[in-house]
Design a protein around this motif. Structure first.
Motif, PDB file in Angstrom:
ATOM      1  N   ARG A  88       0.830  -1.195   0.000  1.00  0.00           N
ATOM      2  CA  ARG A  88       0.000   0.000   0.000  1.00  0.00           C
ATOM      3  C   ARG A  88       0.877   1.262   0.000  1.00  0.00           C
ATOM      4  NH1 ARG A  88      -5.130   1.769   0.345  1.00  0.00           N
ATOM      5  NH2 ARG A  88      -5.451   3.579   1.618  1.00  0.00           N
ATOM      6  N   GLU A  89       1.924   1.267   0.805  1.00  0.00           N
ATOM      7  CA  GLU A  89       2.822   2.426   0.856  1.00  0.00           C
ATOM      8  C   GLU A  89       3.470   2.666  -0.503  1.00  0.00           C
ATOM      9  OE1 GLU A  89       6.909   3.798   3.048  1.00  0.00           O
ATOM     10  OE2 GLU A  89       5.552   2.474   4.151  1.00  0.00           O
ATOM     11  N   LEU A  90       3.877   1.603  -1.170  1.00  0.00           N
ATOM     12  CA  LEU A  90       4.462   1.711  -2.500  1.00  0.00           C
ATOM     13  C   LEU A  90       3.447   2.297  -3.482  1.00  0.00           C
ATOM     14  CD1 LEU A  90       6.855   1.215  -4.362  1.00  0.00           C
ATOM     15  CD2 LEU A  90       6.021  -1.114  -4.698  1.00  0.00           C
ATOM     16  N   PHE A  91       2.204   1.850  -3.377  1.00  0.00           N
ATOM     17  CA  PHE A  91       1.143   2.371  -4.243  1.00  0.00           C
ATOM     18  C   PHE A  91       0.962   3.873  -4.020  1.00  0.00           C
ATOM     19  CE2 PHE A  91      -3.319   3.517  -4.877  1.00  0.00           C
ATOM     20  CZ  PHE A  91      -3.450   3.217  -6.225  1.00  0.00           C
ATOM     21  N   ASN A  92       0.974   4.321  -2.770  1.00  0.00           N
ATOM     22  CA  ASN A  92       0.826   5.743  -2.457  1.00  0.00           C
ATOM     23  C   ASN A  92       1.990   6.561  -3.023  1.00  0.00           C
ATOM     24  OD1 ASN A  92      -1.603   5.443  -1.141  1.00  0.00           O
ATOM     25  ND2 ASN A  92      -0.680   5.215   0.885  1.00  0.00           N
ATOM     26  N   LYS A  93       3.193   6.011  -2.918  1.00  0.00           N
ATOM     27  CA  LYS A  93       4.356   6.720  -3.456  1.00  0.00           C
ATOM     28  C   LYS A  93       4.275   6.814  -4.980  1.00  0.00           C
ATOM     29  CE  LYS A  93       7.570   5.878   0.287  1.00  0.00           C
ATOM     30  NZ  LYS A  93       8.860   5.359   0.716  1.00  0.00           N
ATOM     31  N   GLU A  94       3.849   5.742  -5.621  1.00  0.00           N
ATOM     32  CA  GLU A  94       3.695   5.764  -7.078  1.00  0.00           C
ATOM     33  C   GLU A  94       2.627   6.760  -7.494  1.00  0.00           C
ATOM     34  OE1 GLU A  94       2.946   1.759  -8.341  1.00  0.00           O
ATOM     35  OE2 GLU A  94       5.037   1.153  -8.056  1.00  0.00           O
ATOM     36  N   THR A  95       1.537   6.802  -6.753  1.00  0.00           N
ATOM     37  CA  THR A  95       0.453   7.740  -7.043  1.00  0.00           C
ATOM     38  C   THR A  95       0.939   9.178  -6.899  1.00  0.00           C
ATOM     39  OG1 THR A  95      -1.163   6.116  -6.268  1.00  0.00           O
ATOM     40  CG2 THR A  95      -1.901   8.409  -6.412  1.00  0.00           C
ATOM     41  N   GLN A  96       1.698   9.449  -5.836  1.00  0.00           N
ATOM     42  CA  GLN A  96       2.247  10.790  -5.622  1.00  0.00           C
ATOM     43  C   GLN A  96       3.217  11.163  -6.741  1.00  0.00           C
ATOM     44  OE1 GLN A  96       3.954  10.574  -1.713  1.00  0.00           O
ATOM     45  NE2 GLN A  96       2.001  10.962  -0.670  1.00  0.00           N
ATOM     46  N   LEU A  97       4.032  10.224  -7.166  1.00  0.00           N
ATOM     47  CA  LEU A  97       4.985  10.476  -8.243  1.00  0.00           C
ATOM     48  C   LEU A  97       4.258  10.800  -9.549  1.00  0.00           C
ATOM     49  CD1 LEU A  97       7.951  10.512  -9.124  1.00  0.00           C
ATOM     50  CD2 LEU A  97       7.747   8.081  -9.604  1.00  0.00           C
ATOM     51  N   ILE A  98       3.229  10.046  -9.854  1.00  0.00           N
ATOM     52  CA  ILE A  98       2.440  10.299 -11.067  1.00  0.00           C
ATOM     53  C   ILE A  98       1.773  11.667 -10.987  1.00  0.00           C
ATOM     54  CG2 ILE A  98       0.375   9.573 -12.344  1.00  0.00           C
ATOM     55  CD1 ILE A  98       1.221   6.649 -11.637  1.00  0.00           C
ATOM     56  N   LYS A  99       1.246  12.018  -9.824  1.00  0.00           N
ATOM     57  CA  LYS A  99       0.601  13.319  -9.647  1.00  0.00           C
ATOM     58  C   LYS A  99       1.611  14.454  -9.830  1.00  0.00           C
ATOM     59  CE  LYS A  99      -2.151  15.997  -6.420  1.00  0.00           C
ATOM     60  NZ  LYS A  99      -2.689  16.136  -5.081  1.00  0.00           N
ATOM     61  N   LYS A 100       2.808  14.317  -9.261  1.00  0.00           N
ATOM     62  CA  LYS A 100       3.844  15.348  -9.404  1.00  0.00           C
ATOM     63  C   LYS A 100       4.290  15.468 -10.858  1.00  0.00           C
ATOM     64  CE  LYS A 100       5.588  15.307  -4.709  1.00  0.00           C
ATOM     65  NZ  LYS A 100       6.725  15.127  -3.830  1.00  0.00           N
ATOM     66  N   HIS A 101       4.415  14.338 -11.537  1.00  0.00           N
ATOM     67  CA  HIS A 101       4.812  14.341 -12.945  1.00  0.00           C
ATOM     68  C   HIS A 101       3.748  15.050 -13.788  1.00  0.00           C
ATOM     69  CE1 HIS A 101       6.623  13.013 -16.670  1.00  0.00           C
ATOM     70  NE2 HIS A 101       5.441  12.532 -17.051  1.00  0.00           N
ATOM     71  N   THR A 102       2.484  14.778 -13.517  1.00  0.00           N
ATOM     72  CA  THR A 102       1.379  15.411 -14.242  1.00  0.00           C
ATOM     73  C   THR A 102       1.370  16.918 -13.991  1.00  0.00           C
ATOM     74  OG1 THR A 102       0.092  13.373 -14.074  1.00  0.00           O
ATOM     75  CG2 THR A 102      -1.126  15.388 -14.586  1.00  0.00           C
ATOM     76  N   GLU A 103       1.584  17.319 -12.749  1.00  0.00           N
ATOM     77  CA  GLU A 103       1.635  18.738 -12.409  1.00  0.00           C
ATOM     78  C   GLU A 103       2.803  19.419 -13.107  1.00  0.00           C
ATOM     79  OE1 GLU A 103       1.817  18.761  -8.146  1.00  0.00           O
ATOM     80  OE2 GLU A 103      -0.312  18.297  -7.924  1.00  0.00           O
ATOM     81  N   ALA A 104       3.959  18.765 -13.162  1.00  0.00           N
ATOM     82  CA  ALA A 104       5.136  19.333 -13.821  1.00  0.00           C
ATOM     83  C   ALA A 104       4.880  19.511 -15.316  1.00  0.00           C
ATOM     84  CB  ALA A 104       6.359  18.451 -13.589  1.00  0.00           C
ATOM     85  N   LYS A 105       4.227  18.526 -15.933  1.00  0.00           N
ATOM     86  CA  LYS A 105       3.907  18.638 -17.357  1.00  0.00           C
ATOM     87  C   LYS A 105       2.939  19.789 -17.605  1.00  0.00           C
ATOM     88  CE  LYS A 105       3.359  15.123 -20.069  1.00  0.00           C
ATOM     89  NZ  LYS A 105       2.894  13.861 -20.662  1.00  0.00           N
ATOM     90  N   THR A 106       1.985  19.980 -16.720  1.00  0.00           N
ATOM     91  CA  THR A 106       1.028  21.079 -16.852  1.00  0.00           C
ATOM     92  C   THR A 106       1.747  22.421 -16.747  1.00  0.00           C
ATOM     93  OG1 THR A 106      -0.747  19.720 -15.939  1.00  0.00           O
ATOM     94  CG2 THR A 106      -1.073  22.118 -15.875  1.00  0.00           C
ATOM     95  N   ILE A 107       2.629  22.547 -15.786  1.00  0.00           N
ATOM     96  CA  ILE A 107       3.396  23.783 -15.605  1.00  0.00           C
ATOM     97  C   ILE A 107       4.261  24.053 -16.836  1.00  0.00           C
ATOM     98  CG2 ILE A 107       5.268  24.846 -14.280  1.00  0.00           C
ATOM     99  CD1 ILE A 107       4.038  23.414 -11.792  1.00  0.00           C
ATOM    100  N   LEU A 108       4.924  23.038 -17.339  1.00  0.00           N
ATOM    101  CA  LEU A 108       5.762  23.188 -18.529  1.00  0.00           C
ATOM    102  C   LEU A 108       4.922  23.619 -19.725  1.00  0.00           C
ATOM    103  CD1 LEU A 108       8.507  22.971 -19.887  1.00  0.00           C
ATOM    104  CD2 LEU A 108       8.047  20.546 -20.259  1.00  0.00           C
ATOM    105  N   ASN A 109       3.774  23.008 -19.917  1.00  0.00           N
ATOM    106  CA  ASN A 109       2.888  23.393 -21.015  1.00  0.00           C
ATOM    107  C   ASN A 109       2.434  24.842 -20.890  1.00  0.00           C
ATOM    108  OD1 ASN A 109       3.052  20.902 -22.254  1.00  0.00           O
ATOM    109  ND2 ASN A 109       1.208  20.101 -21.278  1.00  0.00           N
ATOM    110  N   ASP A 110       2.122  25.267 -19.666  1.00  0.00           N
ATOM    111  CA  ASP A 110       1.721  26.656 -19.437  1.00  0.00           C
ATOM    112  C   ASP A 110       2.862  27.620 -19.759  1.00  0.00           C
ATOM    113  OD1 ASP A 110      -0.787  25.824 -18.681  1.00  0.00           O
ATOM    114  OD2 ASP A 110      -0.428  26.079 -16.515  1.00  0.00           O
ATOM    115  N   LEU A 111       4.089  27.258 -19.366  1.00  0.00           N
ATOM    116  CA  LEU A 111       5.245  28.100 -19.656  1.00  0.00           C
ATOM    117  C   LEU A 111       5.469  28.241 -21.157  1.00  0.00           C
ATOM    118  CD1 LEU A 111       7.803  26.939 -16.948  1.00  0.00           C
ATOM    119  CD2 LEU A 111       6.705  29.179 -17.124  1.00  0.00           C
ATOM    120  N   VAL A 112       5.358  27.144 -21.874  1.00  0.00           N
ATOM    121  CA  VAL A 112       5.537  27.174 -23.333  1.00  0.00           C
ATOM    122  C   VAL A 112       4.465  28.060 -23.968  1.00  0.00           C
ATOM    123  CG1 VAL A 112       5.412  25.767 -25.427  1.00  0.00           C
ATOM    124  CG2 VAL A 112       6.738  24.972 -23.469  1.00  0.00           C
ATOM    125  N   LYS A 113       3.228  27.925 -23.504  1.00  0.00           N
ATOM    126  CA  LYS A 113       2.134  28.737 -24.032  1.00  0.00           C
ATOM    127  C   LYS A 113       2.374  30.217 -23.738  1.00  0.00           C
ATOM    128  CE  LYS A 113      -1.821  27.371 -22.609  1.00  0.00           C
ATOM    129  NZ  LYS A 113      -3.135  27.139 -22.010  1.00  0.00           N
TER     130      LYS A 113
END
Length: 100
Positions: free
Chosen positions: A1-26
């Motif tokens: 379960r702890e591993l699942f939570n860490k993976e979920t957090q990593l995916i969420k951070k990656h998604t947020e970073a991609k959103t920020i990068l897309n906003d910067l490019v725009k």
């Protein structure tokens, strides 16, 4: 379960970073559109006088490409007597607010 939570957090951070990068490019595209619409030569420089953005009018006026401008010192467009002291003028202005 702890591993699942860490993976979920990593995916969420990656998604947020991609959103920020897309906003910067725009946003950068919007800024370049504004710069390129100007009838005047415009440059965006940093506190070390390095050119980071240049508009089309600058390329027309000075006869260099954007690639030739980017990453170089803004003094490249100045007469030798002004260029020789420009970096120091900028340091003075940024540190104590004195022009020249």
């Amino acid at each position: 379960r702890e591993l699942f939570n860490k993976e979920t957090q990593l995916i969420k951070k990656h998604t947020e970073a991609k959103t920020i990068l897309n906003d910067l490019v725009k946003n950068q595209s919007v800024v370049m559109g504004i710069l390129d619409a100007s009838f005047h030569s415009l440059f965006v420089i940093d506190d070390h006088c390095i050119i980071h953005m240049v508009n089309k009018k600058s390329c027309e006026d000075f006869g260099w490409t954007k690639e030739e401008f980017l990453g170089r010192n803004i003094s490249m467009i100045m007469t030798p007597d002004v260029a020789a002291n420009h970096d120091q003028f900028m340091k003075n202005y940024l540190s104590i607010g004195i022009k020249k």
